[in-house]
Design an enzyme around this catalytic site. Structure first.
Site, PDB file in Angstrom:
ATOM      1  N   CYS A 152      21.605  41.316  -7.267  1.00 49.31           N
ATOM      2  CA  CYS A 152      20.691  40.179  -7.110  1.00 49.31           C
ATOM      3  C   CYS A 152      19.225  40.635  -7.165  1.00 49.31           C
ATOM      4  CB  CYS A 152      21.024  39.431  -5.817  1.00 49.31           C
ATOM      5  SG  CYS A 152      20.312  37.759  -5.762  1.00 49.31           S
TER       6      CYS A 152
ATOM      7  N   GLU B  18      29.788  40.695  -3.117  1.00 48.92           N
ATOM      8  CA  GLU B  18      30.370  40.758  -1.769  1.00 48.92           C
ATOM      9  C   GLU B  18      31.189  39.520  -1.425  1.00 48.92           C
ATOM     10  OE1 GLU B  18      27.388  37.986  -1.362  1.00 48.92           O
ATOM     11  OE2 GLU B  18      27.134  40.001  -2.186  1.00 48.92           O
TER      12      GLU B  18
ATOM     13  N   HIS C 248      26.458  38.153  -6.727  1.00 49.92           N
ATOM     14  CA  HIS C 248      26.799  38.685  -5.410  1.00 49.92           C
ATOM     15  C   HIS C 248      28.269  39.115  -5.365  1.00 49.92           C
ATOM     16  CE1 HIS C 248      23.364  37.071  -2.743  1.00 49.92           C
ATOM     17  NE2 HIS C 248      22.987  36.971  -4.003  1.00 49.92           N
TER      18      HIS C 248
END
Length: 388
Positions: free
Chosen positions: A252, A344, A342
């Site tokens: 990001c 995660e 992202h």
């Protein structure tokens, strides 16, 4: 219910009801397309300074809990929903969203036509806006037009940790990394911990010397808010890491910082990418992943050829399929790569989680003396399968 008003900087006005804290707030109006994950959105530091409109009509259904927060607090300047849940219904819920908004001082508005607001922002672009339960539209518009723009805003230091801390590996420690906290989410070191990585999280203004002081196996650049053009301190730190040829992975905001460190430009998108359903093409493997995004700026790099930089050639590894925006960089002569989305997966989807394993692979190659570049695309079979 207390009446509330939302005013955009071009004068468009929406009347609704207060949702969350009461008062007046200003920020950049943006929209997020996730049908779920509102708690992760609100606690994502990348949303600092923004008034977030949720495009899904029903928000708050599952309440809030003590496990899904991605940082120590809620960050948006304001929150916009159409139909807030009247009651929560989830076995994990420990409270209601509206009470949590009040506790964190997040001023919101409900009962407005969020479809009309989203269409307006898509047509006109993200813009400054204000929400108020105390000012009339005219006075609120004056406050909005006097506020600062997101362009040129240096926000990472305001959301970053002020003191270094360590997230230990789960089980046997295989690697140690230094993470530059530009607005890191808790799910990121948790994913790395599951892979045997101990993460030393440092403030956003940490220098290359500080990042490399403990001899980490790699360096991670986190997500975060603001304009990458204003974060010269982070760019200088990353250039020092590249000079040291230490394996590096950025996501990001970290993707944009790596781009700048390589000599590439950045620019502000018309309305950005925010949500959990963004299709991205991995140009190395030819596969498509549905990914989680939250960014209003992007890297400016050619899609049709590698770019020569002071650190060798770099190529665009990932491209957004909605608008051909650069979604990833892969260095061909130094061990560094990054993605704009992202991985995660907080909250979802999990298509890109294997990128953390790719970072581990790169550090393993460096330890063996065989790493020279950002490496291949993500490998699906390495996914941790962790659910956030």
């Amino acid at each position: 219910m207390t009446e509330a008003v939302l005013v955009l900087e071009d004068g468009r006005t929406f009347h609704g009801e207060s949702y969350g804290a009461e008062g007046t707030t200003v920020g950049e109006a943006v929209f997020a397309t996730g049908m779920t994950g509102y708690q992760e959105t609100l606690t994502d530091p990348s949303y600092a300074g923004q008034i977030v409109a949720m495009t899904a009509p029903h928000i708050g259904n599952t309440g809030v809990n003590g496990e899904d927060d991605e940082s120590r607090r809620m960050w948006p300047a304001g929150f916009v929903v159409r139909d807030p849940a009247r009651r929560t219904s989830n076995w994990r819920s420990t409270g209601s969203l509206d009470d949590e908004l009040v506790a964190h001082g997040i001023i919101g508005i409900s009962g407005i036509d969020t479809r009309a607001l989203t269409r307006h922002l898509r047509d006109r672009g993200a813009m400054r806006a204000g929400i108020s339960t105390e000012l009339n539209p005219g006075r609120l518009l004056e406050r909005v037009t006097a506020s600062e723009s997101m362009k040129g805003a240096d926000l990472a230091p305001s959301v970053s940790t002020t003191e270094a801390y360590v997230v230990p590996a789960v089980g046997e420690k295989r690697f140690t990394i230094a993470a530059l906290d530009l607005g890191i989410k808790t799910a990121t070191p948790r994913h790395l911990a599951a892979l045997g990585v101990e993460t030393h999280v440092l403030p956003s203004t940490a220098t290359a010397e500080e990042l490399l002081a403990a001899g980490p196996d790699g360096v991670f650049l986190s997500n975060g808010p603001g304009d990458p053009a204003a974060a010269d301190y982070a760019v200088a730190a990353v250039q020092g890491v590249l000079d040291a040829r230490r394996p590096l992975f950025g996501i990001c905001f970290g993707n944009q910082i790596l781009g700048r460190a390589l000599g590439l430009g950045t620019y502000k998108l018309r309305f950005g990418h925010r949500g959990l359903n963004q299709p991205v093409l991995d140009r190395v493997s030819g596969t498509v992943r549905v990914t989680s995004h939250n960014h209003g700026f992007a890297v400016d790099a050619p899609l049709d050829r590698p770019t020569d930089t002071p650190y060798g050639q770099v190529e665009v590894s990932h491209v957004g399929l909605n608008d051909d925006v650069v979604e990833g960089l892969r260095c061909l002569e130094v061990p560094a790569f990054s993605v704009q989305f992202h991985p995660e997966s907080a909250a979802g989807p999990h298509d890109a989680a294997p990128l953390f394993q790719r970072f581990v692979d790169l550090m393993e190659e460096a330890r063996a003396g065989t790493a020279s570049a950002g490496g291949p695309s993500l490998v699906v079979e390495h996914s941790t399968g962790e659910k956030n």
